[in-house]
Scaffold this motif. Structure first.
Motif, PDB file in Angstrom:
ATOM      1  N   TYR A  59       0.842  -1.205   0.000  1.00  0.00           N
ATOM      2  CA  TYR A  59       0.000   0.000   0.000  1.00  0.00           C
ATOM      3  C   TYR A  59       0.874   1.252   0.000  1.00  0.00           C
ATOM      4  O   TYR A  59       0.570   2.224  -0.690  1.00  0.00           O
ATOM      5  CB  TYR A  59      -0.927   0.037   1.223  1.00  0.00           C
ATOM      6  CG  TYR A  59      -1.880  -1.121   1.356  1.00  0.00           C
ATOM      7  CD1 TYR A  59      -2.300  -1.869   0.254  1.00  0.00           C
ATOM      8  CD2 TYR A  59      -2.374  -1.485   2.601  1.00  0.00           C
ATOM      9  CE1 TYR A  59      -3.176  -2.928   0.398  1.00  0.00           C
ATOM     10  CE2 TYR A  59      -3.257  -2.542   2.754  1.00  0.00           C
ATOM     11  CZ  TYR A  59      -3.647  -3.259   1.652  1.00  0.00           C
ATOM     12  OH  TYR A  59      -4.521  -4.311   1.799  1.00  0.00           O
ATOM     13  N   ILE A 117      -1.052   4.116  -1.769  1.00  0.00           N
ATOM     14  CA  ILE A 117      -2.425   3.923  -1.315  1.00  0.00           C
ATOM     15  C   ILE A 117      -2.556   4.499   0.103  1.00  0.00           C
ATOM     16  O   ILE A 117      -3.600   5.055   0.452  1.00  0.00           O
ATOM     17  CB  ILE A 117      -2.816   2.425  -1.337  1.00  0.00           C
ATOM     18  CG1 ILE A 117      -2.602   1.828  -2.728  1.00  0.00           C
ATOM     19  CG2 ILE A 117      -4.230   2.212  -0.842  1.00  0.00           C
ATOM     20  CD1 ILE A 117      -3.434   2.440  -3.829  1.00  0.00           C
ATOM     21  N   ILE A 137      -9.272   0.048   3.977  1.00  0.00           N
ATOM     22  CA  ILE A 137      -8.820  -0.758   2.841  1.00  0.00           C
ATOM     23  C   ILE A 137      -9.094  -2.236   3.108  1.00  0.00           C
ATOM     24  O   ILE A 137      -9.581  -2.951   2.231  1.00  0.00           O
ATOM     25  CB  ILE A 137      -7.326  -0.499   2.555  1.00  0.00           C
ATOM     26  CG1 ILE A 137      -7.128   0.928   2.026  1.00  0.00           C
ATOM     27  CG2 ILE A 137      -6.769  -1.527   1.565  1.00  0.00           C
ATOM     28  CD1 ILE A 137      -5.696   1.420   2.058  1.00  0.00           C
ATOM     29  N   SER A 138      -8.822  -2.683   4.308  1.00  0.00           N
ATOM     30  CA  SER A 138      -9.039  -4.091   4.657  1.00  0.00           C
ATOM     31  C   SER A 138     -10.508  -4.474   4.546  1.00  0.00           C
ATOM     32  O   SER A 138     -10.839  -5.596   4.146  1.00  0.00           O
ATOM     33  CB  SER A 138      -8.542  -4.375   6.070  1.00  0.00           C
ATOM     34  OG  SER A 138      -7.167  -4.123   6.157  1.00  0.00           O
ATOM     35  N   LYS A 170     -11.280  -3.851   0.347  1.00  0.00           N
ATOM     36  CA  LYS A 170     -10.432  -4.432  -0.699  1.00  0.00           C
ATOM     37  C   LYS A 170     -10.995  -5.699  -1.346  1.00  0.00           C
ATOM     38  O   LYS A 170     -10.818  -5.893  -2.545  1.00  0.00           O
ATOM     39  CB  LYS A 170      -9.034  -4.697  -0.151  1.00  0.00           C
ATOM     40  CG  LYS A 170      -8.028  -5.107  -1.216  1.00  0.00           C
ATOM     41  CD  LYS A 170      -6.667  -5.336  -0.630  1.00  0.00           C
ATOM     42  CE  LYS A 170      -6.728  -6.545   0.224  1.00  0.00           C
ATOM     43  NZ  LYS A 170      -5.646  -7.426   0.281  1.00  0.00           N
ATOM     44  N   GLN A 177     -10.861  -2.636  -6.178  1.00  0.00           N
ATOM     45  CA  GLN A 177      -9.416  -2.498  -6.330  1.00  0.00           C
ATOM     46  C   GLN A 177      -8.934  -1.440  -5.337  1.00  0.00           C
ATOM     47  O   GLN A 177      -9.679  -0.516  -4.988  1.00  0.00           O
ATOM     48  CB  GLN A 177      -9.068  -2.079  -7.751  1.00  0.00           C
ATOM     49  CG  GLN A 177      -9.395  -3.120  -8.784  1.00  0.00           C
ATOM     50  CD  GLN A 177      -9.064  -2.648 -10.183  1.00  0.00           C
ATOM     51  OE1 GLN A 177      -8.847  -1.468 -10.437  1.00  0.00           O
ATOM     52  NE2 GLN A 177      -9.022  -3.590 -11.109  1.00  0.00           N
ATOM     53  N   THR A 178      -7.685  -1.585  -4.909  1.00  0.00           N
ATOM     54  CA  THR A 178      -7.176  -0.652  -3.897  1.00  0.00           C
ATOM     55  C   THR A 178      -7.190   0.794  -4.398  1.00  0.00           C
ATOM     56  O   THR A 178      -7.437   1.712  -3.602  1.00  0.00           O
ATOM     57  CB  THR A 178      -5.763  -1.042  -3.418  1.00  0.00           C
ATOM     58  OG1 THR A 178      -4.922  -1.242  -4.550  1.00  0.00           O
ATOM     59  CG2 THR A 178      -5.798  -2.287  -2.560  1.00  0.00           C
ATOM     60  N   ASP A 179      -6.961   1.014  -5.678  1.00  0.00           N
ATOM     61  CA  ASP A 179      -7.024   2.378  -6.230  1.00  0.00           C
ATOM     62  C   ASP A 179      -8.434   2.951  -6.089  1.00  0.00           C
ATOM     63  O   ASP A 179      -8.606   4.140  -5.791  1.00  0.00           O
ATOM     64  CB  ASP A 179      -6.607   2.400  -7.697  1.00  0.00           C
ATOM     65  CG  ASP A 179      -5.123   2.152  -7.894  1.00  0.00           C
ATOM     66  OD1 ASP A 179      -4.352   2.282  -6.923  1.00  0.00           O
ATOM     67  OD2 ASP A 179      -4.724   1.840  -9.032  1.00  0.00           O
ATOM     68  N   VAL A 204     -10.635   2.044  -3.769  1.00  0.00           N
ATOM     69  CA  VAL A 204     -10.833   2.303  -2.344  1.00  0.00           C
ATOM     70  C   VAL A 204     -10.177   3.635  -1.973  1.00  0.00           C
ATOM     71  O   VAL A 204     -10.778   4.471  -1.302  1.00  0.00           O
ATOM     72  CB  VAL A 204     -10.276   1.153  -1.472  1.00  0.00           C
ATOM     73  CG1 VAL A 204     -10.369   1.504   0.009  1.00  0.00           C
ATOM     74  CG2 VAL A 204     -11.018  -0.147  -1.761  1.00  0.00           C
ATOM     75  N   ARG A 205      -8.941   3.831  -2.409  1.00  0.00           N
ATOM     76  CA  ARG A 205      -8.237   5.085  -2.112  1.00  0.00           C
ATOM     77  C   ARG A 205      -9.003   6.278  -2.659  1.00  0.00           C
ATOM     78  O   ARG A 205      -9.173   7.299  -1.994  1.00  0.00           O
ATOM     79  CB  ARG A 205      -6.827   5.042  -2.706  1.00  0.00           C
ATOM     80  CG  ARG A 205      -6.005   6.307  -2.535  1.00  0.00           C
ATOM     81  CD  ARG A 205      -5.464   6.460  -1.129  1.00  0.00           C
ATOM     82  NE  ARG A 205      -6.281   7.381  -0.351  1.00  0.00           N
ATOM     83  CZ  ARG A 205      -6.273   7.461   0.978  1.00  0.00           C
ATOM     84  NH1 ARG A 205      -5.511   6.689   1.694  1.00  0.00           N
ATOM     85  NH2 ARG A 205      -7.025   8.313   1.602  1.00  0.00           N
TER      86      ARG A 205
END
Length: 174
Positions: free
Chosen positions: A59, A64, A84-85, A88, A92-94, A96-97
């Motif tokens: 991350y 992230i 994020i956890s 996710k 996708q983490t992007d 979420v960010r």
């Protein structure tokens, strides 16, 4: 029927889940091993996959979350890792960010995090009940509601699948 009773017991366990608000998190900086222990302890009752140092390093590497200062993580990074956890597995983490950034653009990070956690807890505390959410007043509120719906639906479906766990029959061609 026993499986359904187990599911009902799980729902009742979720009624008692307590997640930390911003002010409940440590007021001092944490090293990586402390961060993973804290995050996994918080998310353990939900049955969410454990967070590893490699995940957190990833991350940071992909921007992230903010990089630690002198290998120490602060409250803002802890809340990001928690969010994020939770999100996710569905996004996708992007994404979420981007969602976290969108929500915090209209609200202070502390307020946005506390609001998300409060609404998530409320949904978990009313699993199995007819519970009406207040109508969203804007797109950010709707985004939070939809994200929480996704988290709760995932938790429910994973629990149901674990309880069902019947072996699938192979389909044979004749």
């Amino acid at each position: 029927m026993a499986d359904f009773n187990q599911y009902t017991r799980w729902e009742h366990q979720m009624h008692g889940v307590r997640l930390p608000r911003w002010d409940d998190l440590p007021k001092f900086d944490l090293y990586m091993d402390q961060v993973t222990a804290l995050i996994n302890d918080i998310l353990g009752p939900l049955g969410i996959d454990t967070v590893t140092p490699a995940m957190i390093n990833n991350y940071v590497k992909h921007n992230i979350i903010m990089a630690p200062v002198k290998k120490k993580y602060q409250t803002m990074q802890l809340t990001d890792i928690l969010m994020i956890s939770l999100l996710k597995p569905m996004f996708q983490t992007d994404t979420v960010r981007s969602g976290i950034d969108q929500i915090t653009a209209g609200d202070y990070p502390k307020q946005a995090y506390d609001n998300f956690i409060g609404q998530l807890e409320d949904r978990l505390h009313h699993l199995g009940e007819d519970h009406v959410q207040p109508a969203a007043q804007n797109l950010n509120e709707k985004l939070v509601q939809v994200a929480i719906d996704a988290v709760v639906s995932r938790l429910q479906s994973e629990k149901l699948l674990r309880l069902i766990k019947r072996p699938l029959r192979k389909v044979t061609k004749k």
